[in-house]
Design an enzyme around this catalytic site. Structure first.
Site, PDB file in Angstrom:
ATOM      1  N   GLU A 131       0.713  -0.062   7.897  1.00 35.19           N
ATOM      2  CA  GLU A 131       1.078   0.996   6.942  1.00 35.19           C
ATOM      3  C   GLU A 131       0.431   0.715   5.585  1.00 35.19           C
ATOM      4  OE1 GLU A 131       5.112   2.353   7.243  1.00 35.19           O
ATOM      5  OE2 GLU A 131       5.068   3.130   5.197  1.00 35.19           O
ATOM      6  N   GLU A 132       0.489  -0.564   5.184  1.00 29.77           N
ATOM      7  CA  GLU A 132      -0.132  -0.970   3.908  1.00 29.77           C
ATOM      8  C   GLU A 132      -1.615  -0.602   3.891  1.00 29.77           C
ATOM      9  OE1 GLU A 132       0.505  -5.056   2.745  1.00 29.77           O
ATOM     10  OE2 GLU A 132      -1.397  -5.180   1.677  1.00 29.77           O
ATOM     11  N   ARG A 133      -2.301  -0.885   4.991  1.00 25.81           N
ATOM     12  CA  ARG A 133      -3.758  -0.700   5.011  1.00 25.81           C
ATOM     13  C   ARG A 133      -4.150   0.775   5.024  1.00 25.81           C
ATOM     14  NH1 ARG A 133      -4.227  -5.969   8.987  1.00 25.81           N
ATOM     15  NH2 ARG A 133      -3.917  -7.442   7.281  1.00 25.81           N
ATOM     16  N   GLY A 142      -3.458   2.075   1.609  1.00 29.41           N
ATOM     17  CA  GLY A 142      -4.509   1.573   0.712  1.00 29.41           C
ATOM     18  C   GLY A 142      -5.806   2.345   0.873  1.00 29.41           C
TER      19      GLY A 142
END
Ligand SMILES: Cc1cc2nc3c(=O)[nH]c(=O)nc-3n(C[C@H](O)[C@H](O)[C@H](O)COP(=O)(O)OP(=O)(O)OC[C@H]3O[C@@H](n4cnc5c(N)ncnc54)[C@H](O)[C@@H]3O)c2cc1C
Length: 396
Positions: A242-244, A247
């Site tokens: 999810e972070e990537r 981002g």
């Protein structure tokens, strides 16, 4: 992924918020090396922007990930990438595992207040000894009665000086490195926590980044995320997806903004009697970079759509998220390098917006899994990593 009028309304309300609550203070926060996270997050919580994909039971909006993409994109165009990063940590980096695997107790006490903007969260994976090799981290959480006793340190922690809680990855047993880790919610006011310093950074300067020590810190065992110990590595890998993707979406719109800033400069700045943009080399290079950004955007939308459909554990999602993260890092460096080049001497000035963007984007190839780590994941999922057997044979 298609954007509807609801998406567009949400984007407009975020843009209005950013114009009012972030952009006017961006320079001041950049100078101070921090922004008032509690104050800003409360306002974002009131707007309903901190729990877009989370369950309504805990104050979330229950929407799909495409709305998080809209938010990441809106923030990518703000004047402060550091503040955008800090918000992304709260919404898509330290909360996904808690939302997906946490108990009702943890969600009521940490997720709901984070969605409301009453609490600031941070994510504690990296340590001074290394961030890339997550399996080798050293921080331990040993059982004692009903508690864990935590010892170790976490390095480069975004929101670290202001956070109320940390989603920490720690070793809860001596076992195999991928099976001995757990995610634990650590209240940051617990005795034994020492925030050593706010680290001075070349970019993302409006966000605070800290080195944090944990000396015999007692945390109730009910702060374990998930049904049992040993699932932390896997949960964190899911959380990273999810972070990537967040981002990558944030990067795409940031790059579009950098191109806009540079285009304006190239149209008004004249050399040899004509605008810089009229040089074929320059407008061809800008066209090439625009094409690359569109390609990254298509990849990002594809994986974001797939993530909504299949979730973060799906291997196609992991492969495409790693590609989007990798391409974001590499392309940002290329685009911003050209943008600074085309700004000439002005591009070298700290005060220039393009200079700040150049310094900010350098993090993308390093944080949240460096480019080389992404290449390793892609190579593995493509079946191209040498097997242990063939390595042993080659070494014989
Ligand atoms: C501004 C900022 C904010 C951050 N925020 C957070 C946060 O909130 N929470 C958190 O947990 N961490 C955070 N980090 C840490 C970040 O995730 C790590 O810096 C990153 O994962 C890399 O780890 P490292 O710095 O230890 O580099 P190392 O692991 O020491 O690696 C150094 C370099 O070696 C190369 N490399 C590493 N392994 C390999 C390999 N196998 N093959 C080839 N090359 C390799 C890569 O180029 C890498 O950049 C942040 C970092 C920064 C700078």
């Amino acid at each position: 992924m298609e954007f509807t009028s609801e998406h567009n309304d949400f984007r407009r309300s975020l843009e209005a918020f950013i114009d009012k609550e972030i952009n006017p203070y961006a320079d001041e926060w950049e100078e101070a090396g921090a922004f008032p996270a509690h104050e800003l997050f409360k306002k974002l919580g009131d707007l309903g922007a901190l729990g877009i994909t989370r369950e309504p039971e805990y104050g979330g909006a229950g929407l799909d990930f495409s709305y998080s993409v809209v938010m990441a994109e809106a923030l990518g165009k703000s004047l402060s990438a550091g503040v955008a990063l800090a918000i992304g940590v709260q919404t898509d980096m330290c909360t996904p595992a808690l939302a997906n695997f946490g108990s009702d107790y943890l969600k009521r006490n940490y997720l709901a207040p984070s969605i409301a903007g009453d609490m600031v969260g941070c994510i504690g994976v990296s340590e001074s000894g290394g961030g890339s090799d997550v399996s080798a981290l050293k921080t331990t959480a040993r059982k004692d009665g009903d508690d864990y006793i935590i010892n170790g340190e976490k390095m480069w922690i975004t929101n670290g000086t202001q956070a109320d809680w940390m989603c920490m990855l720690a070793n809860t047993s001596e076992g195999k490195p991928h099976q001995n880790k757990s995610l634990i919610v650590v209240p940051m006011d617990a005795p034994g926590i020492h925030v050593e310093q706010k680290l001075e950074k070349m970019g993302m300067r409006a966000s605070d980044t800290a080195l944090i020590h944990f000396d015999d810190v007692r945390v109730p065992q009910k702060h374990l995320i998930g049904p049992m110990e040993g699932l932390g590595f896997m949960q964190q890998m899911a959380q990273f997806q999810e972070e990537r993707i967040w981002g990558a979406a944030n990067t795409v719109s940031g790059l579009e903004e950098a191109m806009k800033v540079t285009t304006e400069y190239l149209r008004q700045r004249k050399t040899f009697g004509q605008p810089l943009m009229d040089n074929q080399f320059i407008h061809f290079k800008m066209a090439e970079l625009s094409t690359e950004i569109e390609a990254l955007k298509a990849l990002t939308y594809r994986v974001a759509g797939l993530q909504s459909e299949k979730g973060s554990m799906d291997l196609d999602v992991v492969r495409l998220a790693s590609m989007a993260k990798f391409k974001s890092g590499r392309l940002s460096r290329e685009v911003l390098d050209w943008c600074v080049q085309f700004h000439g001497g002005m591009g070298f000035m700290l005060e220039a917006r393009i200079n700040r963007m150049y310094r900010d984007v350098r993090l993308i190839s390093i944080g949240g899994g460096a480019d080389e780590i992404m290449l390793g994941i892609i190579a593995k999922l493509d079946g191209n990593l040498p097997s242990k057997k063939s390595k042993t044979a080659a070494n014989a």
